[in-house]
Design a protein around this motif. Structure first.
Motif, PDB file in Angstrom:
ATOM      1  N   ILE A  29       0.845  -1.199   0.000  1.00 32.37           N
ATOM      2  CA  ILE A  29       0.000   0.000   0.000  1.00 32.37           C
ATOM      3  C   ILE A  29       0.876   1.243   0.000  1.00 32.37           C
ATOM      4  O   ILE A  29       1.733   1.406   0.866  1.00 32.37           O
ATOM      5  CB  ILE A  29      -0.939   0.006   1.219  1.00 32.37           C
ATOM      6  N   LEU A  30       0.667   2.091  -0.992  1.00 34.09           N
ATOM      7  CA  LEU A  30       1.379   3.363  -1.068  1.00 34.09           C
ATOM      8  C   LEU A  30       0.357   4.476  -0.837  1.00 34.09           C
ATOM      9  O   LEU A  30      -0.569   4.645  -1.635  1.00 34.09           O
ATOM     10  CB  LEU A  30       2.026   3.527  -2.448  1.00 34.09           C
ATOM     11  N   ILE A  31       0.523   5.197   0.253  1.00 33.81           N
ATOM     12  CA  ILE A  31      -0.402   6.296   0.538  1.00 33.81           C
ATOM     13  C   ILE A  31       0.089   7.503  -0.243  1.00 33.81           C
ATOM     14  O   ILE A  31       1.152   8.053   0.036  1.00 33.81           O
ATOM     15  CB  ILE A  31      -0.463   6.588   2.044  1.00 33.81           C
ATOM     16  N   ILE A  32      -0.680   7.893  -1.250  1.00 34.99           N
ATOM     17  CA  ILE A  32      -0.235   8.985  -2.114  1.00 34.99           C
ATOM     18  C   ILE A  32      -0.665  10.344  -1.587  1.00 34.99           C
ATOM     19  O   ILE A  32      -0.054  11.349  -1.908  1.00 34.99           O
ATOM     20  CB  ILE A  32      -0.699   8.782  -3.578  1.00 34.99           C
ATOM     21  N   ALA A  33      -1.712  10.374  -0.766  1.00 35.69           N
ATOM     22  CA  ALA A  33      -2.135  11.638  -0.145  1.00 35.69           C
ATOM     23  C   ALA A  33      -3.183  11.349   0.919  1.00 35.69           C
ATOM     24  O   ALA A  33      -3.887  10.342   0.858  1.00 35.69           O
ATOM     25  CB  ALA A  33      -2.704  12.599  -1.187  1.00 35.69           C
ATOM     26  N   ALA A  34      -3.256  12.275   1.873  1.00 39.19           N
ATOM     27  CA  ALA A  34      -4.297  12.219   2.897  1.00 39.19           C
ATOM     28  C   ALA A  34      -4.843  13.625   3.024  1.00 39.19           C
ATOM     29  O   ALA A  34      -4.089  14.584   3.142  1.00 39.19           O
ATOM     30  CB  ALA A  34      -3.726  11.741   4.219  1.00 39.19           C
ATOM     31  N   ASN A  40      -9.563  20.142  -2.613  1.00 42.69           N
ATOM     32  CA  ASN A  40      -8.607  19.722  -3.629  1.00 42.69           C
ATOM     33  C   ASN A  40      -8.760  18.264  -4.041  1.00 42.69           C
ATOM     34  O   ASN A  40      -7.911  17.733  -4.728  1.00 42.69           O
ATOM     35  CB  ASN A  40      -7.187  19.944  -3.114  1.00 42.69           C
ATOM     36  N   THR A  41      -9.842  17.639  -3.621  1.00 42.12           N
ATOM     37  CA  THR A  41     -10.011  16.207  -3.880  1.00 42.12           C
ATOM     38  C   THR A  41      -9.945  15.888  -5.367  1.00 42.12           C
ATOM     39  O   THR A  41      -9.211  15.000  -5.795  1.00 42.12           O
ATOM     40  CB  THR A  41     -11.340  15.693  -3.293  1.00 42.12           C
ATOM     41  N   LEU A  42     -10.700  16.632  -6.167  1.00 37.96           N
ATOM     42  CA  LEU A  42     -10.737  16.375  -7.604  1.00 37.96           C
ATOM     43  C   LEU A  42      -9.357  16.540  -8.220  1.00 37.96           C
ATOM     44  O   LEU A  42      -8.904  15.693  -8.991  1.00 37.96           O
ATOM     45  CB  LEU A  42     -11.742  17.326  -8.262  1.00 37.96           C
ATOM     46  N   LEU A  43      -8.664  17.616  -7.832  1.00 43.70           N
ATOM     47  CA  LEU A  43      -7.315  17.841  -8.347  1.00 43.70           C
ATOM     48  C   LEU A  43      -6.371  16.725  -7.930  1.00 43.70           C
ATOM     49  O   LEU A  43      -5.555  16.259  -8.725  1.00 43.70           O
ATOM     50  CB  LEU A  43      -6.767  19.186  -7.850  1.00 43.70           C
ATOM     51  N   LYS A  44      -6.491  16.294  -6.679  1.00 48.52           N
ATOM     52  CA  LYS A  44      -5.616  15.216  -6.185  1.00 48.52           C
ATOM     53  C   LYS A  44      -5.865  13.929  -6.973  1.00 48.52           C
ATOM     54  O   LYS A  44      -4.929  13.212  -7.302  1.00 48.52           O
ATOM     55  CB  LYS A  44      -5.869  14.964  -4.693  1.00 48.52           C
ATOM     56  N   ILE A  45      -7.122  13.647  -7.272  1.00 53.11           N
ATOM     57  CA  ILE A  45      -7.448  12.420  -8.011  1.00 53.11           C
ATOM     58  C   ILE A  45      -6.876  12.493  -9.430  1.00 53.11           C
ATOM     59  O   ILE A  45      -6.266  11.543  -9.910  1.00 53.11           O
ATOM     60  CB  ILE A  45      -8.972  12.171  -8.023  1.00 53.11           C
TER      61      ILE A  45
END
Length: 125
Positions: A29-34, A40-45
């Motif tokens: 599991i690589l946590i790419i962001a929290a 900013n959810t859409l941008l992060k996705i």
């Protein structure tokens, strides 16, 4: 081995940091962001292309159901797992209809939590 690229959206900081600290020791599991908000959810996705999104059902800043609908519309390949403490059956059905791939109780055991992430990543619902 392909790592599960995980995005965590949880507005409770203590819970968010707890989930992160538990998951980061798992090699698959690589946590790419929290994130604690949806701003900013859409941008992060778009930017990070997560395979799995762990989403708090009770986000204070927005409607989590809209987040699921948006993700499924714009990023159908991303899997969404909704987390809650004590979900109501009707809520679960709404989220399933919106396209959620999995559901986990926030007080689930670590093994259940990991199993849910891995099996949803592999395509189970």
């Amino acid at each position: 081995m392909n790592k599960i690229r995980l995005l965590l959206i949880e507005d409770n900081r203590l819970l968010r940091e707890g989930i992160l600290s538990v998951l980061k020791s798992h090699k698959d599991i690589l946590i790419i962001a929290a994130s604690g908000d949806r701003k900013n959810t859409l941008l992060k996705i778009i930017e990070l292309k997560p395979n799995v999104i762990l989403l708090d059902l009770g986000l204070r800043s927005q409607n989590s159901l809209q987040v699921v609908e948006m993700v499924k519309r714009d990023f159908p390949q991303a899997k969404v797992i909704v987390m809650d403490l004590a979900p109501v059956q009707a809520d679960i059905l709404l989220y399933v209809k919106a396209g959620a791939n999995g559901f986990i109780l926030k007080d689930a055991s670590l093994n259940d939590f990991l199993r849910t992430i891995r099996t949803v990543y592999e395509g189970a619902t």
